[in-house]
Design a protein around this motif. Structure first.
Motif, short mmCIF file in Angstrom:
data_model
loop_
_atom_site.label_atom_id
_atom_site.label_comp_id
_atom_site.label_asym_id
_atom_site.label_seq_id
_atom_site.Cartn_x
_atom_site.Cartn_y
_atom_site.Cartn_z
N ALA A 122 0.85 -1.20 0.00
CA ALA A 122 0.00 0.00 0.00
C ALA A 122 0.88 1.25 0.00
CB ALA A 122 -0.93 -0.02 1.21
N GLU A 123 1.93 1.24 0.81
CA GLU A 123 2.85 2.37 0.87
C GLU A 123 3.50 2.62 -0.50
OE1 GLU A 123 3.50 4.47 3.23
OE2 GLU A 123 5.34 5.41 2.45
N SER A 124 3.78 1.54 -1.23
CA SER A 124 4.48 1.67 -2.51
C SER A 124 3.61 2.32 -3.60
CB SER A 124 4.99 0.31 -2.99
OG SER A 124 3.94 -0.44 -3.59
N VAL A 125 2.29 2.41 -3.36
CA VAL A 125 1.42 3.03 -4.38
C VAL A 125 0.77 4.31 -3.84
CG1 VAL A 125 0.94 0.96 -5.73
CG2 VAL A 125 -0.54 1.50 -3.78
N LYS A 126 1.32 4.85 -2.76
CA LYS A 126 0.66 6.00 -2.11
C LYS A 126 0.61 7.23 -3.02
CE LYS A 126 4.41 8.06 0.66
NZ LYS A 126 5.51 7.58 -0.16
N ASP A 127 1.54 7.32 -4.00
CA ASP A 127 1.54 8.48 -4.90
C ASP A 127 0.78 8.22 -6.20
OD1 ASP A 127 3.05 9.91 -3.06
OD2 ASP A 127 4.94 9.14 -3.89
N GLU A 128 0.21 7.04 -6.33
CA GLU A 128 -0.53 6.70 -7.56
C GLU A 128 -2.02 6.95 -7.35
OE1 GLU A 128 1.19 5.77 -10.14
OE2 GLU A 128 3.08 5.12 -9.23
N LYS A 129 -2.67 7.41 -8.41
CA LYS A 129 -4.13 7.50 -8.35
C LYS A 129 -4.69 6.19 -8.89
CE LYS A 129 -8.17 9.88 -10.09
NZ LYS A 129 -8.78 8.56 -10.25
N GLY B 220 -3.07 -14.04 -6.66
CA GLY B 220 -3.29 -12.61 -6.83
C GLY B 220 -4.47 -12.12 -6.00
N PHE B 221 -5.39 -13.05 -5.66
CA PHE B 221 -6.53 -12.67 -4.80
C PHE B 221 -6.04 -12.40 -3.37
CE2 PHE B 221 -9.89 -15.47 -7.20
CZ PHE B 221 -9.62 -14.78 -8.37
N VAL B 222 -5.08 -13.18 -2.94
CA VAL B 222 -4.61 -13.12 -1.55
C VAL B 222 -3.81 -11.83 -1.31
CG1 VAL B 222 -3.36 -14.41 0.22
CG2 VAL B 222 -4.36 -15.62 -1.68
N ILE B 223 -3.28 -11.29 -2.41
CA ILE B 223 -2.55 -10.01 -2.31
C ILE B 223 -3.49 -8.86 -2.69
CG2 ILE B 223 -0.59 -8.69 -3.23
CD1 ILE B 223 0.24 -11.16 -1.54
N GLY B 224 -4.19 -9.00 -3.80
CA GLY B 224 -4.98 -7.90 -4.34
C GLY B 224 -6.18 -7.51 -3.49
N ALA B 225 -6.89 -8.51 -2.94
CA ALA B 225 -8.11 -8.18 -2.20
C ALA B 225 -7.83 -7.41 -0.90
CB ALA B 225 -8.93 -9.44 -1.95
N PRO B 226 -6.87 -7.85 -0.06
CA PRO B 226 -6.59 -7.06 1.14
C PRO B 226 -6.00 -5.68 0.81
CG PRO B 226 -5.11 -8.95 1.01
CD PRO B 226 -6.13 -9.12 -0.06
N LEU B 227 -5.26 -5.61 -0.30
CA LEU B 227 -4.71 -4.31 -0.72
C LEU B 227 -5.85 -3.37 -1.14
CD1 LEU B 227 -2.05 -2.80 -1.15
CD2 LEU B 227 -1.87 -3.90 -3.40
N ALA B 228 -6.85 -3.91 -1.83
CA ALA B 228 -8.02 -3.11 -2.23
C ALA B 228 -8.76 -2.60 -0.99
CB ALA B 228 -8.96 -3.94 -3.11
N TYR B 229 -8.92 -3.48 -0.02
CA TYR B 229 -9.59 -3.09 1.24
C TYR B 229 -8.80 -1.97 1.92
CZ TYR B 229 -11.52 -3.52 5.94
OH TYR B 229 -12.09 -3.26 7.15
N ARG B 230 -7.48 -2.15 1.96
CA ARG B 230 -6.59 -1.18 2.61
C ARG B 230 -6.64 0.18 1.92
NH1 ARG B 230 -2.95 1.70 4.21
NH2 ARG B 230 -1.06 1.14 5.36
N LEU B 231 -6.76 0.17 0.57
CA LEU B 231 -6.77 1.43 -0.19
C LEU B 231 -8.18 1.98 -0.35
CD1 LEU B 231 -4.22 0.60 -3.07
CD2 LEU B 231 -3.76 1.83 -0.95
N GLY B 232 -9.17 1.17 0.01
CA GLY B 232 -10.57 1.62 -0.12
C GLY B 232 -11.05 1.68 -1.55
#
Ligand code: PRP
Ligand code: ADE
Length: 170
Positions: free
Chosen positions: A41-48, A59-71
């Motif tokens: 999440a920190e690594s994409v903080k400057d990306e829209k 990819g679900f195990v990484i992508g889904a919690p990351l989506a939750y974290r980024l809202g």
């Protein structure tokens, strides 16, 4: 965090000559799993980012919690025959075989900025297939993030066109 020591290496799986990097040993460690998602999440903080796309299954195990974290939302890219509505489809080569991936046609709206997330980069075939699916839908691949990459297989040069990063290298 030192994630490398939490990843188990299994030689000869799923076939001879492959050094399989098993992330299940990291995933079962709660603080390490949380730290991994936080670092991504920190690594994409400057990306829209409008939405995250992740390929089945890891990819679900990484992508889904990351989506939750980024809202933001999460769009699954799946192996054939799993998604019920109209799909885009793309076939690609793997380190140990070939595969085909599908994504719902209505999952991404034209112009959406997409983050593609997965556990591991090997040849890049899987992630490039995800890029093609996003682009077929009219989306823009804003960034690609992996937990780690392996260097024992040649990586597809086409990946260099994209904004991609990995947290670790094996
Ligand atoms: O860069 P590549 O050469 O494409 O390899 C990496 C891909 O391989 C693994 O998935 P796999 O296809 O084994 O499926 P799984 O997630 O269902 O285990 C891994 O999770 C990546 O998605
Ligand atoms: N060496 C490897 N270990 C784990 N997953 C993989 N996916 C593709 N190559 C892999």
């Amino acid at each position: 965090m030192n994630f490398e020591k939490l990843i188990r290496t299994v030689p000869g799986f799923p076939k001879e000559g492959i050094l399989f990097r098993d992330i299940t040993t990291l995933l079962k460690d709660g603080p390490a799993y949380k730290a991994l998602i936080d670092e991504l999440a920190e690594s994409v903080k400057d990306e829209k980012i409008d939405v995250i796309v992740g390929p089945e299954a890891r990819g679900f195990v990484i992508g889904a919690p990351l989506a939750y974290r980024l809202g933001v939302g999460f769009v699954p890219v799946r192996k054939p025959g799993k998604l019920p509505a109209d799909v885009y489809e793309y076939s690609y080569e793997l380190e140990y075989g070939s595969d085909c991936l599908q994504m719902h046609k209505d999952a991404i709206k034209p112009g959406m900025r997409v983050l593609i997330a997965d556990d591991l980069l090997a040849t890049g075939g899987t992630i490039l297939a995800c890029c093609k699916l996003v682009e077929q839908a009219g989306g823009e691949v804003a960034a690609i993030r992996f937990a780690f990459k392996i260097t024992d297989v040649p990586q597809k040069p086409e990946l260099e066109r994209y904004n991609y990063q990995t947290l670790m290298t094996f």
